[in-house]
Design a protein around this motif. Structure first.
Motif, PDB file in Angstrom:
ATOM      1  N   GLY A 121      18.370  26.064  74.760  1.00 31.64           N
ATOM      2  CA  GLY A 121      19.176  27.268  74.173  1.00 31.64           C
ATOM      3  C   GLY A 121      18.500  28.002  73.173  1.00 31.64           C
ATOM      4  O   GLY A 121      18.558  29.033  73.007  1.00 31.64           O
ATOM      5  N   ARG A 122      18.053  26.896  72.507  1.00 30.41           N
ATOM      6  CA  ARG A 122      16.936  27.519  71.167  1.00 30.41           C
ATOM      7  C   ARG A 122      15.726  28.354  71.775  1.00 30.41           C
ATOM      8  O   ARG A 122      15.377  29.781  71.354  1.00 30.41           O
ATOM      9  N   LYS A 123      15.250  27.750  72.823  1.00 32.32           N
ATOM     10  CA  LYS A 123      14.027  28.739  73.421  1.00 32.32           C
ATOM     11  C   LYS A 123      14.547  29.873  74.141  1.00 32.32           C
ATOM     12  O   LYS A 123      13.773  30.782  74.222  1.00 32.32           O
ATOM     13  N   ALA A 124      15.763  30.147  74.698  1.00 30.82           N
ATOM     14  CA  ALA A 124      16.480  31.013  75.085  1.00 30.82           C
ATOM     15  C   ALA A 124      16.945  32.300  73.877  1.00 30.82           C
ATOM     16  O   ALA A 124      17.231  33.179  74.267  1.00 30.82           O
ATOM     17  N   GLY A 125      16.891  31.695  72.744  1.00 29.13           N
ATOM     18  CA  GLY A 125      17.223  32.790  71.742  1.00 29.13           C
ATOM     19  C   GLY A 125      18.457  32.798  71.479  1.00 29.13           C
ATOM     20  O   GLY A 125      18.745  33.641  70.743  1.00 29.13           O
ATOM     21  N   LEU A 126      19.324  31.684  71.839  1.00 30.02           N
ATOM     22  CA  LEU A 126      21.026  31.401  71.471  1.00 30.02           C
ATOM     23  C   LEU A 126      20.894  31.262  70.196  1.00 30.02           C
ATOM     24  O   LEU A 126      20.237  30.660  69.549  1.00 30.02           O
ATOM     25  N   ALA A 127      22.254  31.634  69.686  1.00 28.41           N
ATOM     26  CA  ALA A 127      22.614  31.428  68.354  1.00 28.41           C
ATOM     27  C   ALA A 127      22.829  29.879  68.558  1.00 28.41           C
ATOM     28  O   ALA A 127      23.909  29.307  69.338  1.00 28.41           O
ATOM     29  N   VAL A 176      29.323  29.094  71.398  1.00 37.23           N
ATOM     30  CA  VAL A 176      30.095  30.100  72.268  1.00 37.23           C
ATOM     31  C   VAL A 176      31.268  30.740  71.728  1.00 37.23           C
ATOM     32  O   VAL A 176      32.082  30.030  70.795  1.00 37.23           O
ATOM     33  N   ASN A 177      31.801  31.982  72.275  1.00 33.41           N
ATOM     34  CA  ASN A 177      33.061  32.355  71.800  1.00 33.41           C
ATOM     35  C   ASN A 177      34.233  31.914  72.974  1.00 33.41           C
ATOM     36  O   ASN A 177      33.875  31.027  73.795  1.00 33.41           O
ATOM     37  N   ASP A 178      35.435  32.697  72.630  1.00 36.02           N
ATOM     38  CA  ASP A 178      36.535  32.134  73.607  1.00 36.02           C
ATOM     39  C   ASP A 178      36.432  32.379  75.215  1.00 36.02           C
ATOM     40  O   ASP A 178      36.963  31.939  75.681  1.00 36.02           O
ATOM     41  N   PHE A 179      35.491  33.436  75.431  1.00 36.98           N
ATOM     42  CA  PHE A 179      35.170  33.680  76.807  1.00 36.98           C
ATOM     43  C   PHE A 179      34.153  32.985  77.156  1.00 36.98           C
ATOM     44  O   PHE A 179      33.733  33.131  78.380  1.00 36.98           O
ATOM     45  N   MET A 180      33.624  31.806  76.519  1.00 35.43           N
ATOM     46  CA  MET A 180      32.583  30.805  76.976  1.00 35.43           C
ATOM     47  C   MET A 180      31.135  31.704  76.966  1.00 35.43           C
ATOM     48  O   MET A 180      30.503  31.336  77.803  1.00 35.43           O
ATOM     49  N   GLU A 181      31.170  32.753  76.234  1.00 30.66           N
ATOM     50  CA  GLU A 181      29.816  33.556  76.160  1.00 30.66           C
ATOM     51  C   GLU A 181      28.942  33.159  75.073  1.00 30.66           C
ATOM     52  O   GLU A 181      29.675  32.852  73.887  1.00 30.66           O
ATOM     53  N   THR A 182      27.682  33.034  75.348  1.00 25.46           N
ATOM     54  CA  THR A 182      26.698  32.837  74.403  1.00 25.46           C
ATOM     55  C   THR A 182      26.328  34.120  73.626  1.00 25.46           C
ATOM     56  O   THR A 182      26.856  34.979  74.057  1.00 25.46           O
ATOM     57  N   SER A 183      25.292  33.996  73.006  1.00 25.21           N
ATOM     58  CA  SER A 183      24.836  35.584  72.098  1.00 25.21           C
ATOM     59  C   SER A 183      24.085  36.457  73.208  1.00 25.21           C
ATOM     60  O   SER A 183      23.684  37.276  72.922  1.00 25.21           O
ATOM     61  N   ASP A 184      23.586  35.628  74.348  1.00 28.03           N
ATOM     62  CA  ASP A 184      22.815  36.489  75.599  1.00 28.03           C
ATOM     63  C   ASP A 184      23.989  36.721  76.231  1.00 28.03           C
ATOM     64  O   ASP A 184      24.514  35.653  77.177  1.00 28.03           O
ATOM     65  N   PRO A 185      24.288  37.817  76.725  1.00 29.99           N
ATOM     66  CA  PRO A 185      25.271  38.207  78.092  1.00 29.99           C
ATOM     67  C   PRO A 185      24.916  37.656  79.288  1.00 29.99           C
ATOM     68  O   PRO A 185      25.740  37.370  80.022  1.00 29.99           O
ATOM     69  N   VAL A 242      27.675  22.370  73.842  1.00 30.66           N
ATOM     70  CA  VAL A 242      28.357  23.644  73.380  1.00 30.66           C
ATOM     71  C   VAL A 242      29.226  23.396  72.263  1.00 30.66           C
ATOM     72  O   VAL A 242      29.769  22.301  71.924  1.00 30.66           O
ATOM     73  N   GLU A 243      29.025  24.466  71.391  1.00 39.40           N
ATOM     74  CA  GLU A 243      30.049  24.139  70.124  1.00 39.40           C
ATOM     75  C   GLU A 243      31.019  25.261  70.161  1.00 39.40           C
ATOM     76  O   GLU A 243      30.711  26.774  70.181  1.00 39.40           O
ATOM     77  N   HIS A 244      32.087  25.215  70.147  1.00 38.40           N
ATOM     78  CA  HIS A 244      33.196  26.182  70.135  1.00 38.40           C
ATOM     79  C   HIS A 244      33.873  26.102  68.907  1.00 38.40           C
ATOM     80  O   HIS A 244      34.760  25.089  68.653  1.00 38.40           O
ATOM     81  N   ASN A 245      34.247  27.347  68.030  1.00 36.95           N
ATOM     82  CA  ASN A 245      34.779  27.044  66.799  1.00 36.95           C
ATOM     83  C   ASN A 245      34.661  26.118  65.789  1.00 36.95           C
ATOM     84  O   ASN A 245      35.428  25.434  65.376  1.00 36.95           O
ATOM     85  N   GLY A 246      33.331  25.567  65.942  1.00 35.83           N
ATOM     86  CA  GLY A 246      32.728  24.413  64.901  1.00 35.83           C
ATOM     87  C   GLY A 246      32.692  23.280  65.560  1.00 35.83           C
ATOM     88  O   GLY A 246      32.551  22.296  64.898  1.00 35.83           O
ATOM     89  N   LEU A 289      34.876  29.623  81.688  1.00 36.32           N
ATOM     90  CA  LEU A 289      33.574  30.060  82.004  1.00 36.32           C
ATOM     91  C   LEU A 289      33.262  30.716  83.320  1.00 36.32           C
ATOM     92  O   LEU A 289      32.899  31.824  83.693  1.00 36.32           O
ATOM     93  N   ALA A 290      34.085  30.163  84.298  1.00 35.76           N
ATOM     94  CA  ALA A 290      34.053  30.518  85.905  1.00 35.76           C
ATOM     95  C   ALA A 290      34.681  31.889  85.886  1.00 35.76           C
ATOM     96  O   ALA A 290      34.145  32.841  86.534  1.00 35.76           O
ATOM     97  N   ALA A 291      35.845  31.998  85.196  1.00 34.09           N
ATOM     98  CA  ALA A 291      36.316  33.337  85.390  1.00 34.09           C
ATOM     99  C   ALA A 291      35.105  34.448  84.832  1.00 34.09           C
ATOM    100  O   ALA A 291      35.131  35.617  85.059  1.00 34.09           O
ATOM    101  N   THR A 292      35.096  33.960  83.383  1.00 34.23           N
ATOM    102  CA  THR A 292      33.900  35.331  82.714  1.00 34.23           C
ATOM    103  C   THR A 292      32.894  35.333  83.637  1.00 34.23           C
ATOM    104  O   THR A 292      32.584  36.643  83.860  1.00 34.23           O
ATOM    105  N   ILE A 293      32.055  34.593  84.240  1.00 38.69           N
ATOM    106  CA  ILE A 293      30.853  34.539  84.831  1.00 38.69           C
ATOM    107  C   ILE A 293      30.956  35.521  86.165  1.00 38.69           C
ATOM    108  O   ILE A 293      30.146  36.171  86.685  1.00 38.69           O
ATOM    109  N   THR A 294      32.069  35.240  86.792  1.00 40.33           N
ATOM    110  CA  THR A 294      32.418  36.006  88.018  1.00 40.33           C
ATOM    111  C   THR A 294      33.017  37.333  87.866  1.00 40.33           C
ATOM    112  O   THR A 294      33.414  37.972  88.722  1.00 40.33           O
TER     113      THR A 294
END
Lengths: 108, 813
Positions: free
Chosen positions: B245-251, B258-267, B276-280, B296-301
């Motif tokens: 994740g760090r190598k991919a430049g993610l937060a 991740v946010n509530d849609f299970m998205e990282t800082s990279d779309p 994963v860390e959600h809400n701390g 995540l499955a819903a978001t990614i599809t």
């Protein structure tokens, strides 16, 4: 009636039966561990050799069609039936199994 | 189609892929796993360690699943780099794979504390199958094992080692076991029970070094004390794997944010699971990871909508036989009312934290029956004022179904597999399920830790029209257990004789139904190394011949593959003449039957024949019928005779749940009817089809295809795998055609021909062991198990008119 010396106890393995010929009679003797029991070696159903059956407590299960016969009373336990086989009193004296053969056959 | 690359082949990642597949097919999926195994249930590693499950039992998705879903699986490849600009991942094998969407499911790794000596031999982490295998290689009876870490994982490792006979000490840094899930009093209850089971617990111990010259020999603590150790298991916590994740430049914080849609800082990069860390919060238990996967499955599809709003953390488990449940944060007691109950003798401890008439946390030790009720109150934030008089003990319900009816549809029933009540009810209704076994097979619910089994049964009872409790299908009234349980009892209690089983688990008597079944069971469980009791077997298995309606017997010598010789035929003819055999018949199995033989003649006939027993009288290997095959037939494509004779040689003399009839044919014309046999080998140009579960008896059933293989040796091995699997899992008197329908071909393939190598080896090893002990039963003609087995006993004195000697006078009648 007369007591007949049949065979050595070790000839009938634990929880098994053996048939023994006494004159023209075919008798099945069973080793129940604490005692021996003897019945006529002929299932009332189709004449199956009861001596070859599996022992379940005090009953033997005929190897041909699984009729169950009580070794104490000679009564058929399963299926429902009035049929029965003749039983013979058994005593062991020392290592010898003895059976009391009645003078005239009659159902027990 | 877009390319989805998944890094991580663990429970969270694969469960998420399963959810993605439920949406419309959208991706070309590649999964990378750094372990060499297909996806397995990590939660059950402790059961493998304890010997309750084999490694192959904990597979969740077999190779077939990946294949059927068109997923490219790369095992044993660690992804070492991500280029989020070029959209590629690079493996340690040098491979570069492009993606349109990337899913990181890298999980977590064991935290290796920075103690001098952790690199010594005999020091293990306990995190994956390889760790488990390494620990098992080392753990012997009497091995001194020190487990560092008194949390969940450490206690499970300790339990496994203790069951294996090791001398186990759990060393914990804190003053109380499982301090994150339990309060000190709850931890103390757990400690007492664990120590009663023979595991030592050392609390407040900070390890300063591991001693030993190359190999670990001891553990030293900061307080100067030390412990000898032949092995050390490190279970001091886990750390999220965030490097990619760090190598991919993610937060990144502790985990990949991740946010509530299970998205990282990279779309185009997603993450799920323990990394994963959600809400701390970084979640380590499996149920929240499944919830994340669904979102995540819903978001990614492209079905962005469902939200992940965090999970109520709850842990329900059995630690060394002690039930423990914890939910909420039990150590945040400030401003909370405490409601509790303790029974030191029974080892029961219940504590609720109530804040503002709502449940804030709960601890249960020793009795977790009400955990579902508490979990529900926590999730729904229920106002518990109406229940305040019965918080710790619910009022007995007059309506069994009410508890079930109270659970909302969306509620997770099986935390291990992430199965909701709604999914279970739907499966019961749409597939007409009636038993727990069917429910397990269909939904996977209750196949993890098993703590939801009771609830699943209640659901079945409430919903299924023809609910059958699995327990009801017992072997017989003499030993009222299902055969599956009995096999387990025989194995775990090391019972080797039928009478011992009847004495300990039954009525001590037995009958014609259970005795032969138990005889078979001890034979198969101990691979023939059991205490044989002929009184428990049917007459056919005492005299190795088939009893006929008139009390005579039939004799069928083994004629492998139906191939005989003039010399053999002459011998058979001579025997038939000499013993005046009333009927000589060619059987339907390409053999010769001598009918009407007297019991006392059996040993003599066998000796004169000089041929082995054909086992035509028993629940065992009957024969392999063959067609002529390439030997003479102008259509033959495979050597059916050669394969058939070899198959018969490999399996003959073994016992099976019911008779096993086999056939091999050299071409699909099927002249020896292989497709209606228990096991059939059907030759075709360049390959063999191995088919199983066929029948041409009371019912007719076409055999199912097990596998198609190229070489004869592979075909024989597939047949052996199925044969041994049937021996081990078939119920007594269950023919293969019922067996394959009960178990399901998919599962059978997964656990035989598609099983992992160790599982296959296990089946084949046990088969070989049984085979090595087995022998041709007719050898007993010369030396019977019981000397009077074939002897007609004659009375010592012949009647009538015999009068007993003195000692018989007055003998009681």
């Amino acid at each position: 009636m007369s007591w007949i010396r049949i065979t050595n106890t070790e000839n009938i393995p634990l929880r098994e039966g053996r048939s023994v010929r006494v004159g023209d009679r075919d008798i099945a003797i069973f080793n129940l561990g604490n005692r021996f029991l003897a019945v006529e070696n002929r299932c009332p159903h189709n004449g199956g050799p009861l001596a070859e059956g599996i022992i379940s407590g005090k009953t033997v299960v005929c190897p041909l069609h699984a009729w169950k016969v009580c070794l104490e009373s000679g009564a058929v336990k399963k299926p429902q039936s009035d049929a029965c086989v003749m039983t013979y009193p058994v005593e062991t004296v020392g290592d010898i199994i003895c059976i009391d053969i009645p003078a005239n056959a009659c159902a027990a | 189609m877009e390319r989805l690359v998944v890094v991580g082949n663990g429970m969270a990642g694969v469960a998420c892929v399963e959810q993605i597949l439920k949406h419309a097919p959208k991706f070309e999926i590649t999964i990378f796993g750094d372990e060499t195994h297909v996806n397995y249930n990590r939660i059950l590693l402790s059961s493998v360690l304890a010997g309750e499950k084999e490694m192959d039992d904990i597979t969740l998705n077999g190779l077939e699943w990946y294949r059927n879903n068109g997923i490219l699986l790369r095992l044993g490849v660690r992804i070492s780099a991500v280029d989020a600009i070029a959209k590629t991942v690079t493996g340690e094998d040098g491979s570069v794979t492009g993606y349109d969407k990337l899913l990181l499911a890298t999980g977590s790794s064991a935290f290796i504390p920075p103690i001098p000596g952790v690199d010594k031999k005999g020091v293990f982490a306990f995190r994956n199958l390889d760790d488990t295998r390494n620990i098992l290689d080392r753990a012997q009876e009497g091995t001194k094992a020190v487990v560092i870490g008194g949390g969940l994982l450490g206690l499970e490792a300790a339990r496994g080692l203790q069951v294996r006979g090791c001398d186990v000490t759990v060393v914990h840094l804190m003053d109380s076991l499982m301090e994150r899930q339990l309060d000190p009093a709850g931890g103390e209850y757990l400690r007492k029970q664990i120590e009663q089971l023979g595991v030592r617990v050392a609390l407040g111990k900070s390890t300063s070094a591991l001693l030993g010259n190359g190999h670990v020999e001891g553990v030293v603590f900061k307080d100067g004390e030390s412990l000898p150790a032949d092995m050390v298991v490190l279970a001091a916590g886990i750390r999220p794997n965030v490097e990619l994740g760090r190598k991919a430049g993610l937060a990144i914080n502790r985990g990949i944010v991740v946010n509530d849609f299970m998205e990282t800082s990279d779309p185009d990069v997603f993450a799920v699971g323990e990394c994963v860390e959600h809400n701390g919060i970084v979640y380590g238990l499996v149920a929240p990871l499944f919830e994340q996967g669904k979102v995540l499955a819903a978001t990614i599809t492209g079905n962005r909508g469902p939200l992940y709003l965090g999970s109520k953390q709850a842990a329900k488990l059995k630690i060394m036989g002690v039930d423990v449940f914890s939910a909420g944060d039990p150590n945040a007691a400030e401003g909370a009312e405490i409601v509790k109950y303790e029974d030191p003798t029974l080892g029961i401890y219940k504590k609720l934290l109530v804040r503002g008439n709502k449940l804030a946390a709960v601890i249960l030790v020793g009795d977790v029956n009400d955990s579902h009720r508490y979990m529900e109150w926590l999730r729904a934030d229920t106002d518990i004022s109406p229940m305040r008089r019965s918080l710790l003990f619910p009022e007995p319900s007059s309506d069994d179904g009410r508890d079930v009816a109270q659970i909302p549809e969306g509620d997770t029933v099986c935390g291990c597999m992430g199965v909701t009540k709604g999914a279970i009810v739907h499966a019961i209704q749409s597939r007409g399920l009636n038993t727990l076994a069917q429910l397990k097979e269909c939904t996977k619910a209750s196949t993890g830790c098993g703590s939801c089994t009771t609830l699943c049964q209640h659901l079945l009872k409430a919903v299924a029209p023809d609910f059958e409790e699995d327990g009801r299908k017992v072997l017989c009234a003499c030993v009222p257990f299902p055969q599956e349980s009995l096999r387990e009892i025989v194995r775990s209690q090391r019972l080797k004789s039928v009478q011992d089983i009847l004495n300990i688990y039954g009525n001590g008597v037995g009958c014609e139904i259970c005795k032969p079944a138990l005889s078979y069971m001890v034979d198969v469980v101990w691979c023939g190394d059991h205490e044989e009791d002929r009184s428990a077997r049917f007459i056919n298995d005492r005299v190795h011949a088939n009893i006929q309606k008139d009390g005579t017997f039939s004799v069928v010598p083994r004629i492998r593959g139906g191939v005989t010789s003039p010399a053999e035929l002459r011998k058979i003819a001579d025997v038939a003449d000499k013993y005046k055999v009333p009927l000589v018949k060619i059987t339907g199995s390409q053999r010769i039957d001598l009918l009407g033989v007297r019991k006392s003649d059996l040993p003599k006939i066998w000796a004169d024949l000089g041929m082995p027993s054909g086992q035509a009288y028993t629940k065992g290997v009957r024969m392999v019928k063959t067609c002529v095959g390439t030997e003479f037939c102008r259509f033959g494509t495979q050597d059916a005779i050669g394969a058939g004779v070899e198959l018969e040689r490999r399996l003959e003399n073994l016992f099976t749940p019911h008779k096993v009839k086999m056939a091999t044919v050299g071409c699909p014309r099927n002249c020896a009817e292989a497709t209606v046999k228990d096991i059939g080998l059907v030759g075709q140009e360049g390959s063999w089809q191995v088919v199983v579960g066929g029948a041409a008896g009371k019912s007719v059933r076409k055999a199912d295809l097990l596998i198609t293989v190229e070489s004869t040796e592979q075909a024989l091995e597939a047949a052996e795998l199925f044969f041994q699997y049937y021996r081990e899992h078939g119920n007594y008197l269950e023919r293969t055609y019922d067996f394959v329908e009960r178990i399901g071909m998919e599962k059978i393939r997964k656990e035989t021909v598609y099983a992992l190598d160790p599982a296959k080896k296990g089946l084949l090893d046990r088969l070989r062991k049984s085979k090595a002990i087995s022998y041709d039963a007719w050898q007993e003609g010369a030396s019977p198990v019981n000397p009077t087995q074939f002897v007609q006993i004659e009375a010592m004195h012949s009647p009538p008119g015999y009068f007993p000697p003195e000692q018989f006078q007055g003998a009681p009648v």
